[in-house]
Design an enzyme around this catalytic site. Structure first.
Site, short mmCIF file in Angstrom:
data_model
loop_
_atom_site.label_atom_id
_atom_site.label_comp_id
_atom_site.label_asym_id
_atom_site.label_seq_id
_atom_site.Cartn_x
_atom_site.Cartn_y
_atom_site.Cartn_z
CB SER A 25 -0.92 -0.01 1.22
OG SER A 25 -0.18 -0.21 2.41
CG ASN A 31 -3.98 -5.13 13.21
OD1 ASN A 31 -3.45 -4.98 12.11
ND2 ASN A 31 -4.32 -6.30 13.71
CB THR A 76 -41.35 25.05 -7.56
OG1 THR A 76 -42.50 25.43 -8.33
CG2 THR A 76 -41.27 25.90 -6.31
CG HIS A 77 -42.20 21.66 -10.50
ND1 HIS A 77 -42.42 20.33 -10.26
CD2 HIS A 77 -42.95 22.33 -9.58
CE1 HIS A 77 -43.28 20.18 -9.25
NE2 HIS A 77 -43.60 21.39 -8.81
CB SER A 122 -15.68 26.01 -27.70
OG SER A 122 -15.67 25.21 -28.87
CG ASN A 149 -18.04 25.96 -22.89
OD1 ASN A 149 -19.12 26.41 -23.27
ND2 ASN A 149 -17.20 25.32 -23.69
CE1 TYR A 156 -6.14 -3.77 9.01
CE2 TYR A 156 -5.26 -5.96 8.63
CZ TYR A 156 -5.41 -4.65 8.23
OH TYR A 156 -4.85 -4.23 7.06
CD GLN A 197 -2.97 -2.44 2.29
OE1 GLN A 197 -2.24 -2.71 3.23
NE2 GLN A 197 -2.74 -2.91 1.07
CE LYS A 251 -4.19 2.68 5.46
NZ LYS A 251 -5.18 1.59 5.39
N1 ARG Z 1 -1.26 -1.43 5.48
C1 ARG Z 1 -2.17 -2.01 6.42
C2 ARG Z 1 -3.53 -1.35 6.29
O1 ARG Z 1 -3.58 -0.30 5.80
C3 ARG Z 1 -1.68 -1.82 7.81
C4 ARG Z 1 -2.23 -2.78 8.82
C5 ARG Z 1 -1.72 -4.11 8.53
N2 ARG Z 1 -2.04 -5.04 9.55
C6 ARG Z 1 -1.94 -6.35 9.37
N3 ARG Z 1 -2.27 -7.11 10.35
N4 ARG Z 1 -1.55 -6.85 8.23
O2 ARG Z 1 -4.53 -1.88 6.68
#
Ligand code: ARG
Length: 480
Positions: free
Chosen positions: A23, A110, A155-156, A277, A285, A317, A322, A325
Site C-alpha cells: 500500500s 492494527n 419550483t420544477h 471551445s 463554458n 482487523y 487497507q 485509504k
Molecule cells: N497497510 C495495512 C492497512 O492499511 C496496515 C495494517 C496491517 N495489519 C496487518 N495485520 N496486516 O490496513
C-alpha cells in the site's frame, strides 16, 4: 528486503503478491502521522519503564531525522516493505539496530494504522471546515453587495415567485453551515485514540493509553480494543459528510451553469473561472462548475465503496480494510480541490441585476399575490381565489401580457370584486415585501437574516483539537 514479519516463513512472497498487497504507493501520505504517533508511543514506553528514558529519547531523535529525510526526499520508500508503517520501522532499524527493534513493543500495525488514519482525518476535517467558513463569508459578502437584487424563484425549474438574490445566497449559507456542523460532529467522534489496543485484545505491557492520547491531543481513548482496531466508521462519517457537502456544491454549480446560459443571462463568470471551445469561438463554458458537479460522483463512490468493503468483515482487523485509504485520500483531495475553485468562482462572478430583475417581472410570478389579495382584501376562500386568478392568467397568456398589464375592466370581467388597489400588490417590490413571514424573502427579513448570519460566524470560537486544548464550539456546542 527481508520481511519484518519473516521469521516463520521458509519462502519469499511472490513478486506479484508483493506488488498486490503493498500500500506504500498511496499510504506514504500517512508518514507525518505515523512518526507523530510513534514518537508519542516511545515517549510513553520510556515513561512507563518499558524501555529506558534514554532509549525513548534516542528513538524520538531518530524518528525526527527520518521525518526530515522523507520530507526532503532523502529516503526511498520501498514496495517490498509493504506499507508506510513498515517502511519507517525498517529505516529506523537500519539506522539504529537493536534500538529500532524496540519501537514496535506493545503495539501492532492494527492499532498503529487506526491511529494514523484518525490523525489524518482529524487534521483534514479541520482544513475542510476552515474552507467552508471561507465559502460562507463569500456568500454573505455576495448577498450584502447585492441586497436589492430580485430574481425569479423556481419550483420544477418553472418561474414561481420573486425572491431576493440575497435570500438565495443565504439558503446555501445555511446548507454549508449544516455541512460544517456535520464535520464538527464527525471530528468529535474521530478524536479518540485507538493506540494501545494492540493487535486486537490489548497488550501485556503496563502501557498508559491516556498519556498517549493526551500527547496526541485526543479527547480520550477508544474504550474497547476490538472496536479500536476494527471500525472505520470515522472515515465513513467523513465521506458521508463530504458527500452531502459535495451534493450542495453540485446543486449550486447546476444553478450557476443555468444562470450563465445566455438564455438566462443572470450571471457572467469571470474569465479566470471559465473556459473556451476549441471550435466555437463564441463559447464561454462553465467548466469549473461542471467539473465540480461531476466530481461529486467520486466522493459518493468512495463512500459506497468503503461501506461495501466493510459490510461483511468479522472482528477484528482484516486486510480488506487497507482499501479505506484511497477512498479517504481521494475524498479529501476532491472536496478540498473543489472548494479551492468554487469559492473564487462565486467571489468573482458578475451579477446581472437587470436580467435577474427583468426575469422576476415576467412569467406571472405575481399570480399567488393576486390570489392572496382576493383572500386578504376581499374575503374569498383561497381555493376560489386560486381558480379566478388561474382564469385571469389564462386570459393574459392569450393576450400576451402580464397580469398587471390587464385593465381593471378586464380583470373585473373575470373577478368582479377586484378594485384598483390590486396593482400595488402585483409589483415585484410588493410581492417581495409581502413575504414577511419568518424566514421569508421580504427585504427586511433578509437584511436581518444576513445580520444574524454574520454574527454567527463572528462569535464562533473553534479550537484546533490537534494542537492543544479541547474547547466547546460556541455555535454548534460540539467538542473537537
Ligand atoms: N497497510 C495495512 C492497512 O492499511 C496496515 C495494517 C496491517 N495489519 C496487518 N495485520 N496486516 O490496513
Amino acid at each position: 528486503m527481508a520481511k519484518l514479519w519473516g521469521g516463520r516463513f521458509k519462502k519469499q512472497t511472490a513478486p506479484a503478491v508483493d506488488h498486490f498487497h503493498s500500500s506504500i504507493s498511496f499510504d506514504w501520505r500517512l508518514y507525518p502521522y505515523d512518526i507523530q504517533g510513534s514518537k508519542a508511543h516511545v515517549r510513553m514506553l520510556g515513561r512507563q519503564g518499558i524501555i529506558t528514558p534514554e532509549e525513548a529519547q534516542a528513538l524520538e531523535e531518530a524518528l525526527d531525522e527520518i521525518l526530515a529525510d522523507i520530507e526532503e526526499g532523502r529516503v526511498e520508500l520501498s514496495e517490498g516493505a509493504e506499507d508506510i508503517h513498515m517502511n519507517i520501522e525498517a529505516i529506523l532499524i537500519e539506522r539504529t539496530g537493536d534500538l529500532g527493534r524496540k519501537l514496535h513493543t506493545a503495539r501492532s500495525r492494527n492499532d498503529q494504522v487506526a491511529l494514523d488514519t484518525r490523525l489524518y482525518v482529524r487534521e483534514h476535517i479541520q482544513l475542510i471546515m476552515a474552507e467552508i467558513r471561507r465559502l460562507q463569508q463569500t456568500l454573505l459578502a455576495k448577498a450584502e453587495a447585492n441586497l436589492d437584487v430580485s430574481m425569479p424563484g423556481y419550483t420544477h425549474l418553472q418561474p414561481a415567485q420573486p425572491i431576493l438574490f440575497a435570500h438565495h445566497c443565504l439558503a446555501y449559507f445555511h446548507m454549508f453551515q449544516r455541512d460544517w456542523e456535520r464535520l464538527a460532529d464527525c471530528l468529535e467522534r474521530a478524536n479518540l485514540c485507538p493506540l494501545g489496543a494492540g493487535a486486537l485484545a490489548g497488550v501485556t505491557y503496563p502501557i498508559d493509553r491516556e498519556m498517549v492520547a493526551g500527547e496526541l491531543g485526543f479527547r480520550g481513548i477508544v474504550p474497547n480494543s476490538l472496536d479500536a482496531v476494527s471500525d472505520r466508521d470515522y472515515i465513513l462519517e467523513f465521506l458521508s459528510a463530504g458527500s452531502i457537502l459535495m451534493m450542495h456544491l453540485s446543486r449550486y454549480c447546476e444553478e450557476i451553469i443555468l444562470w450563465a446560459n445566455p438564455s438566462f443571462g443572470f450571471i457572467e463568470l469571470d474569465d479566470a473561472y471559465s473556459t473556451g471551445s476549441s471550435i466555437m469561438p463564441q463559447k464561454k463554458n462553465p467548466d469549473v462548475a461542471e467539473l465540480i458537479r461531476g466530481k461529486t460522483g467520486r466522493v459518493y463512490g468512495s463512500l459506497m465503496g468503503l461501506l461495501t468493503t466493510m459490510k461483511g468483515l468479522p472482528l477484528a482487523y482484516n486486510k480488506d480494510m487497507q482499501e479505506d485509504k484511497e477512498a479517504l485520500f481521494d475524498g479529501v483531495d476532491t472536496v478540498l480541490s473543489c472548494l479551492a475553485v468554487f469559492i473564487p468562482m462565486i467571489e468573482t462572478m458578475k451579477i446581472n441585476r437587470d436580467a435577474m430583475a427583468e426575469a422576476a417581472s415576467i412569467g406571472y410570478l405575481n399570480a399567488t399575490d393576486m390570489a392572496d389579495y382576493l383572500v386578504q382584501k376581499k374575503g374569498l376562500p383561497f381555493r376560489s381565489a386560486h381558480s379566478l386568478v388561474g382564469q385571469l392568467v389564462a386570459y393574459a397568456i392569450d393576450k400576451g401580457v402580464n397580469l398587471e398589464e390587464l385593465s381593471l375592466a378586464e380583470i373585473r370581467a373575470i373577478a368582479p370584486m377586484v378594485d384598483g388597489d390590486v396593482y400595488e400588490h402585483l409589483t415585484v417590490e410588493g410581492c417581495l415585501a409581502a413575504r414577511s413571514s419568518a424566514g421569508g424573502t421580504a427585504p427586511r427579513e433578509v437584511a436581518a437574516a444576513l445580520q444574524r448570519a454574520w454574527t454567527m460566524l463572528e462569535e464562533e470560537t473553534w479550537e484546533n483539537p490537534g494542537r492543544g486544548g479541547v474547547d466547546r464550539c460556541k455555535s454548534c456546542g460540539s467538542t473537537g
